[in-house]
Design a protein around this motif. Structure first.
Motif, PDB file in Angstrom:
ATOM      1  N   LEU A 198      -0.927   5.300   0.038  1.00  0.00           N
ATOM      2  CA  LEU A 198      -1.743   6.301  -0.648  1.00  0.00           C
ATOM      3  C   LEU A 198      -3.216   6.007  -0.383  1.00  0.00           C
ATOM      4  CD1 LEU A 198      -1.151   8.696  -2.620  1.00  0.00           C
ATOM      5  CD2 LEU A 198      -1.684   7.112  -4.473  1.00  0.00           C
ATOM      6  N   THR A 199      -3.910   6.963   0.248  1.00  0.00           N
ATOM      7  CA  THR A 199      -5.317   6.765   0.586  1.00  0.00           C
ATOM      8  C   THR A 199      -6.122   7.991   0.161  1.00  0.00           C
ATOM      9  OG1 THR A 199      -4.657   5.488   2.528  1.00  0.00           O
ATOM     10  CG2 THR A 199      -6.950   6.205   2.427  1.00  0.00           C
ATOM     11  N   PRO A 200      -7.225   7.821  -0.586  1.00  0.00           N
ATOM     12  CA  PRO A 200      -8.063   8.978  -0.940  1.00  0.00           C
ATOM     13  C   PRO A 200      -8.788   9.519   0.290  1.00  0.00           C
ATOM     14  CG  PRO A 200      -8.476   7.092  -2.393  1.00  0.00           C
ATOM     15  CD  PRO A 200      -7.676   6.586  -1.239  1.00  0.00           C
ATOM     16  N   LEU A 201      -8.905  10.830   0.331  1.00  0.00           N
ATOM     17  CA  LEU A 201      -9.693  11.501   1.359  1.00  0.00           C
ATOM     18  C   LEU A 201     -10.915  12.080   0.671  1.00  0.00           C
ATOM     19  CD1 LEU A 201      -9.526  12.485   4.438  1.00  0.00           C
ATOM     20  CD2 LEU A 201      -8.807  14.678   3.468  1.00  0.00           C
ATOM     21  N   THR A 202     -12.107  11.595   1.030  1.00  0.00           N
ATOM     22  CA  THR A 202     -13.324  12.103   0.401  1.00  0.00           C
ATOM     23  C   THR A 202     -13.763  13.376   1.117  1.00  0.00           C
ATOM     24  OG1 THR A 202     -14.677  10.677   1.822  1.00  0.00           O
ATOM     25  CG2 THR A 202     -14.064   9.830  -0.341  1.00  0.00           C
ATOM     26  N   ASP A 212     -17.916  17.883  -0.489  1.00  0.00           N
ATOM     27  CA  ASP A 212     -18.647  18.125  -1.735  1.00  0.00           C
ATOM     28  C   ASP A 212     -18.708  16.899  -2.640  1.00  0.00           C
ATOM     29  OD1 ASP A 212     -16.046  17.948  -2.550  1.00  0.00           O
ATOM     30  OD2 ASP A 212     -15.943  19.930  -3.479  1.00  0.00           O
ATOM     31  N   GLY A 213     -18.254  15.754  -2.145  1.00  0.00           N
ATOM     32  CA  GLY A 213     -18.334  14.525  -2.930  1.00  0.00           C
ATOM     33  C   GLY A 213     -17.110  14.242  -3.781  1.00  0.00           C
ATOM     34  N   THR A 214     -16.162  15.138  -3.817  1.00  0.00           N
ATOM     35  CA  THR A 214     -14.921  14.874  -4.531  1.00  0.00           C
ATOM     36  C   THR A 214     -13.912  14.258  -3.559  1.00  0.00           C
ATOM     37  OG1 THR A 214     -14.056  17.091  -4.081  1.00  0.00           O
ATOM     38  CG2 THR A 214     -15.352  16.794  -6.088  1.00  0.00           C
ATOM     39  N   GLY A 215     -12.742  13.956  -4.053  1.00  0.00           N
ATOM     40  CA  GLY A 215     -11.712  13.373  -3.207  1.00  0.00           C
ATOM     41  C   GLY A 215     -10.340  13.918  -3.572  1.00  0.00           C
ATOM     42  N   VAL A 216      -9.372  13.699  -2.679  1.00  0.00           N
ATOM     43  CA  VAL A 216      -7.982  14.082  -2.931  1.00  0.00           C
ATOM     44  C   VAL A 216      -7.093  12.953  -2.410  1.00  0.00           C
ATOM     45  CG1 VAL A 216      -7.819  15.382  -0.749  1.00  0.00           C
ATOM     46  CG2 VAL A 216      -6.207  15.845  -2.600  1.00  0.00           C
ATOM     47  N   LEU A 217      -6.102  12.599  -3.198  1.00  0.00           N
ATOM     48  CA  LEU A 217      -5.179  11.554  -2.777  1.00  0.00           C
ATOM     49  C   LEU A 217      -4.244  12.098  -1.707  1.00  0.00           C
ATOM     50  CD1 LEU A 217      -4.173   9.934  -6.202  1.00  0.00           C
ATOM     51  CD2 LEU A 217      -5.753   9.033  -4.485  1.00  0.00           C
ATOM     52  N   VAL A 218      -4.025  11.284  -0.671  1.00  0.00           N
ATOM     53  CA  VAL A 218      -3.132  11.667   0.423  1.00  0.00           C
ATOM     54  C   VAL A 218      -2.046  10.610   0.552  1.00  0.00           C
ATOM     55  CG1 VAL A 218      -2.932  12.160   2.891  1.00  0.00           C
ATOM     56  CG2 VAL A 218      -4.984  12.865   1.643  1.00  0.00           C
ATOM     57  N   ASN A 219      -0.806  11.027   0.420  1.00  0.00           N
ATOM     58  CA  ASN A 219       0.330  10.151   0.692  1.00  0.00           C
ATOM     59  C   ASN A 219       0.575  10.202   2.189  1.00  0.00           C
ATOM     60  OD1 ASN A 219       2.726   8.766   0.900  1.00  0.00           O
ATOM     61  ND2 ASN A 219       3.921  10.155  -0.372  1.00  0.00           N
ATOM     62  N   ARG A 220       0.145   9.141   2.887  1.00  0.00           N
ATOM     63  CA  ARG A 220       0.201   9.150   4.345  1.00  0.00           C
ATOM     64  C   ARG A 220       1.597   8.863   4.891  1.00  0.00           C
ATOM     65  NH1 ARG A 220      -3.016   4.638   5.752  1.00  0.00           N
ATOM     66  NH2 ARG A 220      -2.586   5.234   7.912  1.00  0.00           N
ATOM     67  N   GLY A 221       2.524   8.424   4.042  1.00  0.00           N
ATOM     68  CA  GLY A 221       3.874   8.180   4.526  1.00  0.00           C
ATOM     69  C   GLY A 221       4.464   6.916   3.935  1.00  0.00           C
ATOM     70  N   TRP A 222       5.594   6.486   4.502  1.00  0.00           N
ATOM     71  CA  TRP A 222       6.397   5.388   3.962  1.00  0.00           C
ATOM     72  C   TRP A 222       6.437   4.216   4.935  1.00  0.00           C
ATOM     73  CZ3 TRP A 222      10.855   2.984   5.719  1.00  0.00           C
ATOM     74  CH2 TRP A 222      11.586   2.216   4.791  1.00  0.00           C
ATOM     75  N   ILE A 223       6.362   2.994   4.375  1.00  0.00           N
ATOM     76  CA  ILE A 223       6.547   1.786   5.175  1.00  0.00           C
ATOM     77  C   ILE A 223       7.601   0.914   4.510  1.00  0.00           C
ATOM     78  CG2 ILE A 223       4.210   1.773   6.151  1.00  0.00           C
ATOM     79  CD1 ILE A 223       3.462  -0.342   4.062  1.00  0.00           C
ATOM     80  N   LYS A 224       8.308   0.149   5.311  1.00  0.00           N
ATOM     81  CA  LYS A 224       9.360  -0.726   4.809  1.00  0.00           C
ATOM     82  C   LYS A 224       8.759  -1.893   4.042  1.00  0.00           C
ATOM     83  CE  LYS A 224      13.367  -3.376   6.405  1.00  0.00           C
ATOM     84  NZ  LYS A 224      14.131  -3.820   7.609  1.00  0.00           N
ATOM     85  N   ALA A 225       9.454  -2.322   2.981  1.00  0.00           N
ATOM     86  CA  ALA A 225       8.983  -3.453   2.180  1.00  0.00           C
ATOM     87  C   ALA A 225       9.030  -4.739   2.980  1.00  0.00           C
ATOM     88  CB  ALA A 225       9.844  -3.585   0.917  1.00  0.00           C
ATOM     89  N   GLY A 226       8.267  -5.738   2.519  1.00  0.00           N
ATOM     90  CA  GLY A 226       8.229  -7.027   3.177  1.00  0.00           C
ATOM     91  C   GLY A 226       9.468  -7.859   2.893  1.00  0.00           C
ATOM     92  N   ALA A 227       9.446  -9.092   3.368  1.00  0.00           N
ATOM     93  CA  ALA A 227      10.606  -9.965   3.220  1.00  0.00           C
ATOM     94  C   ALA A 227      10.865 -10.331   1.768  1.00  0.00           C
ATOM     95  CB  ALA A 227      10.408 -11.236   4.058  1.00  0.00           C
ATOM     96  N   THR A 228       9.814 -10.421   0.959  1.00  0.00           N
ATOM     97  CA  THR A 228       9.965 -10.727  -0.465  1.00  0.00           C
ATOM     98  C   THR A 228       9.272  -9.650  -1.284  1.00  0.00           C
ATOM     99  OG1 THR A 228       7.934 -12.053  -0.594  1.00  0.00           O
ATOM    100  CG2 THR A 228       9.955 -13.195   0.077  1.00  0.00           C
ATOM    101  N   ALA A 229       9.520  -9.682  -2.583  1.00  0.00           N
ATOM    102  CA  ALA A 229       8.946  -8.659  -3.466  1.00  0.00           C
ATOM    103  C   ALA A 229       7.428  -8.742  -3.531  1.00  0.00           C
ATOM    104  CB  ALA A 229       9.539  -8.794  -4.862  1.00  0.00           C
TER     105      ALA A 229
END
Length: 288
Positions: free
Chosen positions: A103-107, A110-127
């Motif tokens: 999840l990365t904000p896109l500014t 006009d100075g505001t922002g919108v959250l962008v879900n850029r996609g999915w990545i696999k979890a690491g070896a541990t939690a």
């Protein structure tokens, strides 16, 4: 013959049947209502997915909310990714594996922002291990994606909690995330489907929603509950008929069906004495 229906045992059965019928009727109506609700939602999502994209500011505003009727509507936005404010959204499943949404904000200009879900990545070896995250494109980017509603514990079924590793969240709660940022966020967030220029490497795209079901299972459940009404009434009637038949049979077997077994059928009033057997009587010679 049917006075047995007023006995305590049968009165209790009548009460059970009379309670079951409205209960099954209401359960069927509730499931049918769910079917209609999901069918309408499925039709709305299908329409939104097929609609041409519109600027995101036409459907949401800073500090506002996204209308449910605009869920999954294609939107566009142009701005610069705020990579320093990126977050990983925990416990997100894709391809039967647990991982993170990036999840990365896109500014915006006009100075505001919108959250962008850029996609999915696999979890690491541990939690607690953080997997490598592909960086977003630098400079101004044009993004296209599906508009989504801000998540809550009720809508997502995920219970939020504190004490997570830095840079990680459990919910895409726009209001809560916006309190950490120096600019205001538009309501909801964008689920990325395309960006220009494209990144050299990117998280796996989030699949489009499956709208094929349309609540068909709820329709089957509603029909099932209504069929149970017929089964209950039919079973009740069958038990009554069987009890009546058994009582008729018992009454018939208890009534006399023939003459008194102690009475000789060949004697008694109205029956003449039987003629003697000629072979059993000896002829007597005349007396001289």
């Amino acid at each position: 013959m049917y006075r047995f229906l007023l006995t305590p045992r049968w009165l209790a059965l009548h009460v059970v049947v009379l309670l079951v019928i409205p209960a099954f009727l209401l359960l069927g109506q509730w499931q049918f209502g769910r079917f209609e609700e999901r069918s309408a939602s499925s039709d709305q999502v299908t329409t939104n997915l097929a609609a041409p994209p519109v600027p995101v500011r036409e459907l949401t505003s800073p500090g506002g909310t996204v209308s449910p009727r605009d869920r999954h509507r294609a939107v566009t936005a142009a701005g610069t990714y705020d990579t320093g404010a990126s977050l990983l959204v925990r416990r997100r499943t894709q391809d039967r594996m647990v991982g993170f949404y990036v999840l990365t904000p896109l500014t915006l200009a006009d100075g505001t922002g919108v959250l962008v879900n850029r996609g999915w990545i696999k979890a690491g070896a541990t939690a607690d291990s953080v997997p490598p995250v592909p960086p977003p494109p630098s400079g101004e980017v044009n993004v296209t994606g599906r508009l989504r509603l801000s998540e809550t514990e009720e809508s997502s079924g995920i219970r939020d909690r504190a004490g997570l590793p830095a840079g990680q969240v459990l919910l895409i709660d726009t209001a809560a995330i916006g309190r950490r940022l120096p600019y205001r966020l538009l309501g909801g967030y964008v689920e990325l489907t395309e960006e220009s220029p494209a990144a050299a490497s990117a998280p796996a795209p989030v699949p489009a929603p499956d709208v094929g079901g349309g609540g068909g299972l709820n329709l089957a459940y509603s029909v099932q509950w209504w069929l149970f009404i017929g089964i209950a009434v039919g079973g009740w009637a069958m038990l009554i008929r069987r009890e009546a038949a058994d009582r008729r049979a018992a009454a018939a077997s208890a009534s006399p069906t023939g003459p008194d077994p102690g009475l000789d059928p060949g004697s008694g009033p109205g029956h003449p004495d039987p003629a003697p057997d000629p072979g059993s009587v000896s002829e007597r010679s005349p007396v001289r």
